[in-house]
Write an enzyme that holds these catalytic residues in place. Sequence first.
Site, mmCIF file in Angstrom:
data_model
loop_
_atom_site.group_PDB
_atom_site.id
_atom_site.type_symbol
_atom_site.label_atom_id
_atom_site.label_comp_id
_atom_site.label_asym_id
_atom_site.label_seq_id
_atom_site.Cartn_x
_atom_site.Cartn_y
_atom_site.Cartn_z
ATOM 1 N N ARG A 24 0.821 -1.212 0.000
ATOM 2 C CA ARG A 24 0.000 0.000 0.000
ATOM 3 C C ARG A 24 0.861 1.271 0.000
ATOM 4 O O ARG A 24 0.562 2.251 0.683
ATOM 5 C CB ARG A 24 -0.980 -0.025 1.170
ATOM 6 N N GLU A 25 1.929 1.240 -0.792
ATOM 7 C CA GLU A 25 2.831 2.388 -0.848
ATOM 8 C C GLU A 25 2.098 3.644 -1.318
ATOM 9 O O GLU A 25 2.412 4.758 -0.887
ATOM 10 C CB GLU A 25 3.997 2.126 -1.816
ATOM 11 N N LEU A 26 1.130 3.462 -2.209
ATOM 12 C CA LEU A 26 0.448 4.639 -2.758
ATOM 13 C C LEU A 26 -0.350 5.344 -1.668
ATOM 14 O O LEU A 26 -0.340 6.566 -1.552
ATOM 15 C CB LEU A 26 -0.462 4.225 -3.921
ATOM 16 N N LYS A 120 -21.133 4.557 -5.681
ATOM 17 C CA LYS A 120 -20.603 3.243 -6.061
ATOM 18 C C LYS A 120 -20.449 3.097 -7.568
ATOM 19 O O LYS A 120 -21.320 3.503 -8.325
ATOM 20 C CB LYS A 120 -21.547 2.151 -5.586
ATOM 21 N N GLY A 447 -26.033 2.447 16.740
ATOM 22 C CA GLY A 447 -25.257 1.322 17.252
ATOM 23 C C GLY A 447 -23.860 1.680 17.697
ATOM 24 O O GLY A 447 -23.512 1.503 18.852
ATOM 25 N N GLU A 499 -20.638 -0.928 20.261
ATOM 26 C CA GLU A 499 -19.822 -1.690 19.294
ATOM 27 C C GLU A 499 -18.307 -1.453 19.396
ATOM 28 O O GLU A 499 -17.615 -1.497 18.384
ATOM 29 C CB GLU A 499 -20.299 -1.424 17.848
ATOM 30 N N ASP A 614 -28.793 -4.816 10.954
ATOM 31 C CA ASP A 614 -28.444 -3.780 9.970
ATOM 32 C C ASP A 614 -28.405 -4.335 8.561
ATOM 33 O O ASP A 614 -27.779 -5.368 8.318
ATOM 34 C CB ASP A 614 -27.046 -3.219 10.286
ATOM 35 N N HIS A 709 -22.386 12.546 8.925
ATOM 36 C CA HIS A 709 -21.275 12.552 7.971
ATOM 37 C C HIS A 709 -20.407 13.787 8.122
ATOM 38 O O HIS A 709 -19.445 13.970 7.382
ATOM 39 C CB HIS A 709 -21.801 12.457 6.539
HETATM 40 N N1 GLN Z 1 -24.779 -0.515 13.571
HETATM 41 C C1 GLN Z 1 -23.830 0.028 12.656
HETATM 42 C C2 GLN Z 1 -23.156 1.242 13.274
HETATM 43 O O1 GLN Z 1 -23.776 1.963 13.958
HETATM 44 C C3 GLN Z 1 -24.466 0.418 11.343
HETATM 45 C C4 GLN Z 1 -23.446 0.915 10.355
HETATM 46 C C5 GLN Z 1 -23.974 1.161 8.958
HETATM 47 O O2 GLN Z 1 -25.130 1.391 8.744
HETATM 48 N N2 GLN Z 1 -23.118 1.153 7.977
HETATM 49 O O3 GLN Z 1 -22.006 1.505 13.062
#
Ligand code: GLN
Length: 772
Positions: A24-26, A120, A447, A499, A614, A709
Amino acid sequence: MTSKPAAAAARATVYGYPRQGQNRELKKAIEGYWKGRVSADALRSTAAELRRDNWRDLAGADVDEVPTGDFSYYDHVLDTTIMVGAIPDRHRDAVAADPLDGYFAMARGTQDVAPLEMTKWFDTNYHYLVPELGPDTVFTADSGKQAAELGEALALGLAARPVLVGPVTYLLLAKPAPGVAAGFDPLTLLDRLLPVYAEIISDLRAAGAEWVQLDEPALVQDRTPAQLSAAERAYRYLGDLTDRPRLLVASYFDRLGEALPILAKAPVDGLALDFTEAAAANLEALAAVGGLPGKRLVAGVVNGRNIWANDLTASLATLGTLLGLADRVDVAASCSLLHVPLDTAAERDIEPGILRWLAFARQKTAEIVTLAKGLAHGTGAITAELSANRAHLASRATSRITRDPAVRARAAAVTEADTRRSQPYTERAAAQRARLGLPLLPTTTIGSFPQTTQLRGARADLRAGLIDGAAYEERIKAEIQEVVSFQEKTGLDVLVHGEPERNDMVQYFAEQLTGYLATQHGWVQSYGTRYVRPPILAGDISRPGPMTVRWTAYAQSLTDRPVKGMLTGPVTMLAWSFVRDDRPLGDTARQVALALRDEVNDLQAAGTPVIQVDEPALRETLPLRIAGRAAYLAWATEAFRLTTGQSRPGTQIHTHMCYAEFGDIVQAIDDLDADVISLEAARSHMQVARELAGHGYPREAGPGVYDIHSPRVPSTQEAADLLRTGLKAIPAERLWVNPDCGLKTRGWPETRASLENLVAAARAVREELPSC
Ligand code: GLN
Ligand code: ZN
C-alpha cells in the site's frame, strides 16, 4: 471465416491492475502528501515506480499488451473529468493554482469548497467521484496524464493500450451540477464531448498508441432507445475519424444486451465482453449478430471481481466457441483487476491447500496467459497447468469446508413459516409497548459510538501480543460502561453498547463464523486512499457459538433501560465480502441467516428486548438489470425474515439502512417486516419519511435528524424542526428519533453535544403533542 487461424494470434491482456502497490505504498505516499510529510515530487516518483512495477509484473507474466492510464491518485472517473476539462466552477481556482492540490480538492473538498459527490461504481464496492455537468459545461481536452503514462510504458519497450472511460458511460455516470435543474440530462452534451474525445484519441495516436480502449460498462444496464442511439452516434463518430488508433470498446459486469448489435455494427475495431456471469447471454447475442467479422474480440473469461481460481477447462471451451465468431480472439479478465487484492502469496495464514482455490490479481494474470497459450497452441501446451487446476477445483468441490452436510440439511429444511413471525405487527407492537414502556418519539442511536485511537490501539496491542485477551476484554468493558452511562445521563430511551469490540461490522462476524476466510493483506480500493479487506465466503456457513451476546448482556447488566442488540444482516454480510461462485447467492444468504437466527435466539434468551439487524447494503447489491431484481429482492428479504423469524412478539426488531434514495426498494423494505427502521434523512429534510408515508408503510420508522457525515453539531432547534417535518408524514406513535447512521467515525465532543441536542429536541416536540 479468416484466412489465418484466429487462435494463432490470441493475446493476453488486462484492463487495469491494483494501484496501491505491494505494501500500500500509494496510500502512504498520498496520505503523507496530504499531511505535508511527502513532497509532490516524491509522491510523483512513488506513483511512477508503482506503475512501472505493475507493467513489469504483467510483462514478466507474459501479458502481451499492458493497460495504461488505469493508474490513479484517487479515482479514474475523476481523472476523466480532468481529461475532458469538466472541472466544476468551485474548483477551478484550486486546479489553476496547483493541478495536484486542485485534483485532491475535487476529491476531498477543502475548508471552503465541497468535494464532488461520491457513489458506487456499478454494483462493486469501488466508489467514483460523480461528474457534475450542466448546459453551460465546456469540455476541453487534456490528454496529459494519458499520454504521459502511455509514454512511460512504451519506454519500457512494452506493447501498451491506453484505457479510458468511454464518453457515453462518462455522461451516464454524471449528474446535474449544483444549481442546474434536476431534469437536466448530461447525455445531451454528447455532441460537445465527442470532439474532445477525438482530440484525446488523436493525441494518444501521436504518442504511439496502436490501440485505445474505451470502457462502456454503463451499456450493460437497461438503456432507453435514446441512450442506445447516443451510443450508436458516439461510436460512429469516433470510428469514422481518420488517422486514428484502433478502438476497442469494452463492456463488463453484465451482458451487453441491446447495445451489442449496435457496437458490433459500429466502425470500431474491437469489442471486449464479459464471459463470466454473462457468458451465455453474450455468446448467444454474439452468435445472433453473426459474430464480429473483421473485428477483435477480447474475451473476459477470468472473473475480474471475484477471488476464485478460474475453471481453465471451462474457459477454454468458451474461448473455443468464440474462435469462429471474430477475426481474432484475445483473452482477458472480465473487468479491471482493481477489484481484487494483489497476490495470494502474501496470505501466510491461509492453509496452502485452500490458498490454491484462490486467485488474486497476479494469479488471475497467470490464468489469462495460460488460457491465451492454450488457445493459440492447443491444450497440449498447457497440460501441467490444466491438471493442477483440475486438482485444485476438485479439492475445493469435495472439501468439508465447501460442503457441510449439517448446514446443507438445515438450509434445505427451511419453510415459509420459518420466515414469518408468529404475530402481525399490530399485535407485536402492543406487546412491545407493554414491555418497553417507551415515551412517544423514543430516542435511540444506530449502534456504534466513536472508535477512538485508544480502542484501535487496544486491538493492535492484542494482535501484537502486548496485552492478553483478559486485558483487552477489560478495555472493552470500560468503554461499554462509559457509553452506557453517557446514554443514561443524556436521557436516551433505547441504549446500545456502542460496538467498541468491532473492527468492522462485517469482518467482526466473519471472523467468528465457520466457512468464512479472512485475509491478512487482501486490500482492495474502496475509494481514494481507503482500502478494505473483504472477508471471503469460502464454504458453508455455521456459527460455533454466540458472537455478540456477551457484550450486549454486559451492557444490559449496567442499566435498567432497554439495551438494543446489534447484528449485521445476511445481505450485508454477502455484499461486503467476496462471495462463492459455486453456489447461488441466495443459498449462502440463507446459511448466514440461519447462523444469525441462532444469534437472535441467544440474545432473546439473555433477555435482550430490542435487536437491530443492519442491512445498509440491501440496495447496493440490487442487480444492474431490472430483470434480475425481483429474484434478488426475494432471497434478500427472505434471508432477513429468516434471521428475525423466531423473535417473540415482545422482542422489538429494528433494521437500519443508510441511504436516502430507496424508491426502487420501498416494497422490499416493507417486506422485511421489521418493527422499526432507521434511515438516513437529515440532509434530504425527511424526504424518506414522506416516501415511506406515500407507500403506506405501516410500521415504525426513525428518519435521521442528525447528519453524522460531518462533525457539525445540529442545534436542538434544527433537530426539532426535522422532527416536526417527520411528524407531518409519520404519526407520533410510530416515529423514532435517531441520528442518520452509526457514530464510529465521529469524535466524542461532537457526539456528546449532538446527542444532547437530539434528546432535547425529542423532549421539546413531545411537549407539543396533543395529550391523549
Ligand atoms: N450498527 C452500525 C453502526 O452503527 C451500522 C453501520 C452502517 O449502517 N453502515 O455503526
Ligand atoms: Zn448507516
